[in-house]
Write a protein that holds these residues in place. Structure first.
Motif: not given
Ligand SMILES: O=C(NCCCCc1cc2ccncc2s1)c1cc(-c2ccc(F)cc2)cc(O)c1O
Ligand SMILES: [Mg+2]
Length: 214
Positions: A87-88, A96-98, A114-116, A121-122
């Motif tokens: 998990i990144t 993130a898009v790239i 991938l988590v934005e 918070d995450l």
């Protein structure tokens, strides 16, 4: 309109790397950032140290804080056993898009989640939302002043177990002095410094490996 540095890095991957070959993706990014324009990837020199720690830990669960273009994510994921989970977390949606396209080019999108959002918070949501018990390996490469608070937060959330390994980038440059002081003085961590250089430069930097003792 003007392209961004992450977009130019993705272009270098799409022009020079072979689809489905993670090592060629890593090589394409290193060649671009060494010869065309610097970027804050962990790089080839520190990347070899990262590879050796990943291989030694052989983790089933990995958390990466700070994805950027996905260079270190690809290095780590390419070394994981078949059913391992990486998990990144990335704060910047443009990065993130790239990164997602870099993972796809490397053929590793099934191994990487991938988590934005912001780590603060995450991290408290890891267990309930992502079905994680504890992390075998954490690679810290996000805001340097978040290394310490997020390490304490991971402890509080029960995400570290006896033997969990924390590997922190940039402990010298830009530096994470409070984090270094904490892991080196706390009886609950066994720390080791791997001296190296800031990516693509001769400036000193290094990785700090800290084993949580429970
Ligand atoms: O800032 C760096 N890296 C973090 C980027 C912040 C991205 C974030 C991800 C995320 C995810 C979740 N929550 C919150 C956050 S914040 C960084 C900077 C340099 C450097 C070194 C010398 C220089 F002259 C100029 C830059 C070198 C490096 O290797 C770095 O890693
Ligand atoms: Mg870094």
């Amino acid at each position: 309109t003007q392209s961004t540095r992450p977009q130019r890095i993705l272009g270098a991957v799409q022009r020079n790397a072979t689809r489905g070959d993670p090592r060629s993706v890593v090589r394409a990014i290193d060649q671009y950032c060494r010869n065309q324009e610097w970027a804050m990837n962990v790089g080839d020199e520190k990347g070899c140290i990262l590879d050796s720690v990943v291989s030694e830990v052989n983790p089933a669960t990995v958390l990466e804080l700070g994805t950027y273009c996905g260079y270190s994510t690809v290095r780590i994921a390419s070394l994981l056993p078949p059913h391992a989970k990486l998990i990144t977390l990335e704060f910047n949606p443009e990065f993130a898009v790239i990164a997602r396209q870099v993972f796809a080019w490397a053929g590793l999108e099934d191994k990487i989640q991938l988590v934005e959002g912001a780590s603060g918070d995450l991290i408290p949501k890891m267990k309930e939302q992502f079905g994680v018990e504890t992390f075998d390996l954490v690679f810290l490469d996000h805001w340097k002043d978040r290394y310490l608070p997020d390490t304490k937060l991971m402890e509080e959330c029960g995400l570290l177990r006896k033997g969990s390994v924390l590997l922190a980038d940039n402990v010298i440059c830009p530096g994470a002095p409070e984090y270094l002081e904490f892991v080196r003085s706390s009886p609950r961590y066994e720390s080791q410094y791997f001296k190296s250089h800031l990516e693509y430069t001769k400036v000193e930097d290094g990785l700090e490996k800290s084993v949580f003792l429970g």
